[in-house]
Design an enzyme around this catalytic site. Structure first.
Site, mmCIF file in Angstrom:
data_model
loop_
_atom_site.group_PDB
_atom_site.id
_atom_site.type_symbol
_atom_site.label_atom_id
_atom_site.label_comp_id
_atom_site.label_asym_id
_atom_site.label_seq_id
_atom_site.Cartn_x
_atom_site.Cartn_y
_atom_site.Cartn_z
ATOM 1 C CG HIS A 131 34.752 39.181 44.730
ATOM 2 N ND1 HIS A 131 34.088 38.155 44.651
ATOM 3 C CD2 HIS A 131 34.170 39.911 45.805
ATOM 4 C CE1 HIS A 131 33.080 38.167 45.725
ATOM 5 N NE2 HIS A 131 33.211 39.308 46.243
ATOM 6 C CG HIS A 157 28.592 40.535 44.817
ATOM 7 N ND1 HIS A 157 28.265 41.265 46.011
ATOM 8 C CD2 HIS A 157 29.790 40.077 45.286
ATOM 9 C CE1 HIS A 157 29.129 41.512 46.961
ATOM 10 N NE2 HIS A 157 29.931 40.608 46.508
ATOM 11 C CE1 TYR A 209 35.794 28.554 22.787
ATOM 12 C CE2 TYR A 209 33.624 27.376 22.597
ATOM 13 C CZ TYR A 209 34.572 27.788 22.117
ATOM 14 O OH TYR A 209 34.739 27.466 20.753
#
Length: 215
Positions: free
Chosen positions: A94, A96, A124
């Protein structure tokens, strides 16, 4: 500690350093986890992914109890929810990362459609991400976010948290990393192409890629 767990700890730290070097996890943002035989390893809360130490990583047992290392990321429940509905996956990243977060902040009317925030710009993206649905906004660490992500993660290896960032699952740390890096690059391309007439892959071309490279 088993040899396998030791290698997994080292792999998480190496991946964190790589992502940080590429500018994909500013400050203490982002988290990584991996499934191990007796639970999960996760990056600690408020840690820089570029400065991780193997012994610092948080260890959770199969019940989700913190049993070793520093306190886990505040998104631990989110990670566990994804693992619950994706039993074949062994790692989650995860981030940002700037361009994907920018996409997550757009008004929903700006997204490609209700099924995916990003269109099939390249083969892709289709191979490594597929569709990227938007999960409604909840504050970081909110148990309601962990509950909400389940329905989206069941059918998607990657999701985008509104006003927050992407979460990507993979069979391995390297697979999850490859997918989230492709996602960020596609988000960047999508923003660069705003205002231009873009040739997207057709439904037939998307299907062709999906058939040739099943997830």
């Amino acid at each position: 500690m088993s040899t396998k767990e030791t290698k997994t700890r080292e792999a998480i730290c190496a991946l964190g350093a790589k992502l940080a070097a590429r500018g994909l996890c500013p400050g203490t943002s982002g988290n990584i986890s991996a499934r191990i035989d007796d639970g999960w390893l996760m990056t600690p809360t408020n840690s820089s992914l570029g400065e991780l130490l193997p012994g610092q990583l948080s260890k959770l047992d199969l019940s989700g109890k913190h049993v070793g290392g520093d306190p886990p990321t505040k998104e631990a429940l989110l990670h566990r929810s994804v693992y619950d509905v994706r039993p074949k996956d062994g790692a989650i990243v995860h981030l940002h990362c700037t361009h994907a977060v920018a996409i997550s902040c757009l008004d929903p009317s700006c997204h490609h459609n209700k099924e995916t925030t990003l269109p099939p710009i390249t083969p892709y993206f289709v191979m490594r991400v597929g569709k990227l649905p938007l999960v409604p906004y909840f504050k970081p660490g909110d148990p309601k976010l962990a509950d909400a992500i389940r329905d989206y993660a069941k059918g998607h290896r990657a999701v985008l948290l509104a006003n927050h960032g992407p979460v990507v699952a993979g069979t391995s740390l390297s697979a999850a990393s490859a997918s989230i890096e492709e996602l960020e690059e596609t988000a960047k391309l999508h923003l660069l192409l705003q205002g231009f007439k873009v040739r997207l892959l057709s439904e037939a071309q998307v299907h062709e890629v999906e058939e040739a490279f099943p997830s």
